[in-house]
Design an enzyme around this catalytic site. Structure first.
Site, mmCIF file in Angstrom:
data_model
loop_
_atom_site.group_PDB
_atom_site.id
_atom_site.type_symbol
_atom_site.label_atom_id
_atom_site.label_comp_id
_atom_site.label_asym_id
_atom_site.label_seq_id
_atom_site.Cartn_x
_atom_site.Cartn_y
_atom_site.Cartn_z
ATOM 1 N N HIS A 52 43.239 39.525 49.660
ATOM 2 C CA HIS A 52 42.300 39.212 48.590
ATOM 3 C C HIS A 52 41.801 37.776 48.717
ATOM 4 O O HIS A 52 42.479 36.905 49.269
ATOM 5 C CB HIS A 52 42.961 39.385 47.231
ATOM 6 C CG HIS A 52 43.415 40.778 46.962
ATOM 7 N ND1 HIS A 52 44.079 41.110 45.814
ATOM 8 C CD2 HIS A 52 43.299 41.928 47.682
ATOM 9 C CE1 HIS A 52 44.359 42.404 45.824
ATOM 10 N NE2 HIS A 52 43.895 42.914 46.952
ATOM 11 N N GLU A 54 41.627 35.376 46.550
ATOM 12 C CA GLU A 54 42.480 34.364 45.923
ATOM 13 C C GLU A 54 43.745 34.084 46.738
ATOM 14 O O GLU A 54 44.142 32.929 46.896
ATOM 15 C CB GLU A 54 42.884 34.796 44.504
ATOM 16 C CG GLU A 54 41.725 35.066 43.590
ATOM 17 C CD GLU A 54 41.207 36.502 43.656
ATOM 18 O OE1 GLU A 54 40.349 36.826 42.824
ATOM 19 O OE2 GLU A 54 41.642 37.282 44.524
ATOM 20 N N CYS A 82 44.969 39.503 40.645
ATOM 21 C CA CYS A 82 46.031 40.493 40.507
ATOM 22 C C CYS A 82 47.387 39.783 40.555
ATOM 23 O O CYS A 82 47.464 38.571 40.766
ATOM 24 C CB CYS A 82 45.927 41.540 41.621
ATOM 25 S SG CYS A 82 46.378 40.900 43.261
ATOM 26 N N CYS A 85 47.966 37.831 43.809
ATOM 27 C CA CYS A 85 47.182 36.603 43.919
ATOM 28 C C CYS A 85 47.664 35.535 42.941
ATOM 29 O O CYS A 85 47.730 34.353 43.293
ATOM 30 C CB CYS A 85 45.711 36.911 43.702
ATOM 31 S SG CYS A 85 45.029 37.936 45.035
#
Length: 156
Positions: A52, A54, A82, A85
């Site tokens: 991801h 992040e 999430c 992250c």
């Protein structure tokens, strides 16, 4: 960081998300902002379902900068991180999080799409479970339509 700065940085993240879509990736974008609340140190779009924006950004930041410096930086991202992250930000010692749209709204957009099986675990819950006083700002309802726009067609 002022609200106006947060909004400007969220718009920069959305530009990254739009570029990620053009490059064939999921529409998420993140930036790392320096302690002066203006300079953008790193940018990152989504890579895949595990990498991801992040978490990739937080890992790169942890390798590039001292943890005391990172504590005064801000991770800004289009959508609420999430659990993975938020945890990566926590371990990277990035002291502030700014996100535009909640994970609940993301779940409404993605539905049961296997490309983004969202977790019902807010980033605040993950961060507050730790012992570091990371500041969390978001969501920003005034930017919701702008930020979710690239998601509306993507998850169909």
């Amino acid at each position: 960081m002022t609200t106006e700065q947060m909004i400007a940085h969220l718009r920069s993240c959305n530009d990254i998300a739009l570029q990620a879509v053009r490059d064939g990736y999921h529409p998420f974008g993140a930036i790392l902002v320096a302690p002066d609340n203006q300079e953008i140190l790193l940018t990152q779009g989504n890579v895949d379902v595990v990498r991801h924006a992040e978490s990739e950004l937080a890992r790169a930041a942890a390798q590039a900068y001292d943890e005391k410096y990172l504590w005064n930086c801000t991770l800004v991202t289009t959508l609420e991180p999430c659990a993975m992250c938020a945890g990566t930000q926590y371990w990277a010692n990035i002291g502030r999080l700014v996100y535009g749209v909640s994970e609940i709204k993301l779940h409404e957009l993605t539905g049961s799409d296997d490309r983004n099986p969202t977790l019902g675990l807010p980033s605040r819950t993950v961060i507050e479970s730790g012992r570091k006083p990371i500041q969390v700002h978001g969501p920003f309802p005034e930017l919701e339509e702008e930020i979710v726009a690239p998601h509306r067609d993507f998850w169909k």
